[in-house]
Design a protein around this motif. Sequence first.
Motif, PDB file in Angstrom:
ATOM      1  N   PRO A 163      96.277  21.678 100.395  1.00  0.00           N
ATOM      2  CA  PRO A 163      95.430  22.214  99.319  1.00  0.00           C
ATOM      3  C   PRO A 163      95.245  21.160  98.225  1.00  0.00           C
ATOM      4  O   PRO A 163      96.192  20.450  97.862  1.00  0.00           O
ATOM      5  CB  PRO A 163      96.219  23.416  98.805  1.00  0.00           C
ATOM      6  CG  PRO A 163      97.129  23.790  99.931  1.00  0.00           C
ATOM      7  CD  PRO A 163      97.446  22.510 100.638  1.00  0.00           C
ATOM      8  N   VAL A 164      94.037  21.053  97.692  1.00  0.00           N
ATOM      9  CA  VAL A 164      93.709  20.013  96.718  1.00  0.00           C
ATOM     10  C   VAL A 164      94.635  20.060  95.508  1.00  0.00           C
ATOM     11  O   VAL A 164      95.149  19.024  95.077  1.00  0.00           O
ATOM     12  CB  VAL A 164      92.218  20.111  96.305  1.00  0.00           C
ATOM     13  CG1 VAL A 164      91.908  19.138  95.188  1.00  0.00           C
ATOM     14  CG2 VAL A 164      91.323  19.856  97.505  1.00  0.00           C
ATOM     15  N   VAL A 165      94.876  21.230  94.959  1.00  0.00           N
ATOM     16  CA  VAL A 165      95.733  21.343  93.767  1.00  0.00           C
ATOM     17  C   VAL A 165      97.151  20.850  94.081  1.00  0.00           C
ATOM     18  O   VAL A 165      97.746  20.088  93.307  1.00  0.00           O
ATOM     19  CB  VAL A 165      95.753  22.801  93.236  1.00  0.00           C
ATOM     20  CG1 VAL A 165      96.766  22.970  92.128  1.00  0.00           C
ATOM     21  CG2 VAL A 165      94.367  23.192  92.765  1.00  0.00           C
ATOM     22  N   GLU A 166      97.686  21.260  95.210  1.00  0.00           N
ATOM     23  CA  GLU A 166      99.032  20.849  95.612  1.00  0.00           C
ATOM     24  C   GLU A 166      99.077  19.340  95.874  1.00  0.00           C
ATOM     25  O   GLU A 166     100.032  18.655  95.489  1.00  0.00           O
ATOM     26  CB  GLU A 166      99.431  21.614  96.880  1.00  0.00           C
ATOM     27  CG  GLU A 166     100.836  21.381  97.342  1.00  0.00           C
ATOM     28  CD  GLU A 166     101.161  22.169  98.597  1.00  0.00           C
ATOM     29  OE1 GLU A 166     101.920  21.633  99.419  1.00  0.00           O
ATOM     30  OE2 GLU A 166     100.658  23.295  98.754  1.00  0.00           O
ATOM     31  N   GLY A 167      98.047  18.813  96.508  1.00  0.00           N
ATOM     32  CA  GLY A 167      97.988  17.381  96.788  1.00  0.00           C
ATOM     33  C   GLY A 167      97.898  16.546  95.528  1.00  0.00           C
ATOM     34  O   GLY A 167      98.592  15.532  95.393  1.00  0.00           O
ATOM     35  N   HIS A 168      97.039  16.970  94.596  1.00  0.00           N
ATOM     36  CA  HIS A 168      96.927  16.261  93.313  1.00  0.00           C
ATOM     37  C   HIS A 168      98.265  16.257  92.586  1.00  0.00           C
ATOM     38  O   HIS A 168      98.667  15.223  92.021  1.00  0.00           O
ATOM     39  CB  HIS A 168      95.870  16.916  92.418  1.00  0.00           C
ATOM     40  CG  HIS A 168      94.493  16.408  92.639  1.00  0.00           C
ATOM     41  ND1 HIS A 168      94.020  15.258  92.058  1.00  0.00           N
ATOM     42  CD2 HIS A 168      93.482  16.895  93.385  1.00  0.00           C
ATOM     43  CE1 HIS A 168      92.773  15.059  92.438  1.00  0.00           C
ATOM     44  NE2 HIS A 168      92.417  16.039  93.244  1.00  0.00           N
ATOM     45  N   ALA A 169      98.959  17.374  92.574  1.00  0.00           N
ATOM     46  CA  ALA A 169     100.242  17.473  91.878  1.00  0.00           C
ATOM     47  C   ALA A 169     101.272  16.519  92.488  1.00  0.00           C
ATOM     48  O   ALA A 169     101.987  15.815  91.771  1.00  0.00           O
ATOM     49  CB  ALA A 169     100.751  18.912  91.912  1.00  0.00           C
ATOM     50  N   ALA A 170     101.340  16.467  93.808  1.00  0.00           N
ATOM     51  CA  ALA A 170     102.296  15.579  94.480  1.00  0.00           C
ATOM     52  C   ALA A 170     101.945  14.120  94.231  1.00  0.00           C
ATOM     53  O   ALA A 170     102.829  13.298  93.948  1.00  0.00           O
ATOM     54  CB  ALA A 170     102.320  15.875  95.973  1.00  0.00           C
ATOM     55  N   LEU A 171     100.667  13.796  94.306  1.00  0.00           N
ATOM     56  CA  LEU A 171     100.239  12.417  94.073  1.00  0.00           C
ATOM     57  C   LEU A 171     100.502  11.997  92.627  1.00  0.00           C
ATOM     58  O   LEU A 171     100.950  10.878  92.370  1.00  0.00           O
ATOM     59  CB  LEU A 171      98.758  12.272  94.424  1.00  0.00           C
ATOM     60  CG  LEU A 171      98.236  10.878  94.697  1.00  0.00           C
ATOM     61  CD1 LEU A 171      99.049  10.153  95.752  1.00  0.00           C
ATOM     62  CD2 LEU A 171      96.779  10.949  95.116  1.00  0.00           C
ATOM     63  N   LEU A 172     100.273  12.903  91.690  1.00  0.00           N
ATOM     64  CA  LEU A 172     100.544  12.619  90.289  1.00  0.00           C
ATOM     65  C   LEU A 172     102.046  12.422  90.056  1.00  0.00           C
ATOM     66  O   LEU A 172     102.453  11.511  89.327  1.00  0.00           O
ATOM     67  CB  LEU A 172     100.008  13.741  89.405  1.00  0.00           C
ATOM     68  CG  LEU A 172     100.096  13.533  87.904  1.00  0.00           C
ATOM     69  CD1 LEU A 172      99.354  12.276  87.478  1.00  0.00           C
ATOM     70  CD2 LEU A 172      99.522  14.738  87.189  1.00  0.00           C
TER      71      LEU A 172
END
Length: 85
Positions: A12-21
């Motif tokens: 999921p985009v939100v989960e991916g952005h959070a992990a990458l951040l």
Amino acid sequence: MTTGSVPRRRVPVVEGHAALLSWARAHEEDPAAAAALPRPTRATAVRFALEELATRVPGNSVEVRVPPFGVAQCLPGPRHTRGTP
């Protein structure tokens, strides 16, 4: 996958952005700290980054592998196959 198709997202985009951040912040402070993040966070960040790459530069000419987390095919051109062409 054809050159014009959009890869299916598994992260999921939100989960991916959070992990990458989380990874980027840790890496900015200390590169070793990024490697010390929990494995699920690193795995999500890598898989999301690979999905982004395949989405932004679709194709099947180059295969990008990040063992043991994932693989993506990208860049238009001749189809990539395993082994020597």
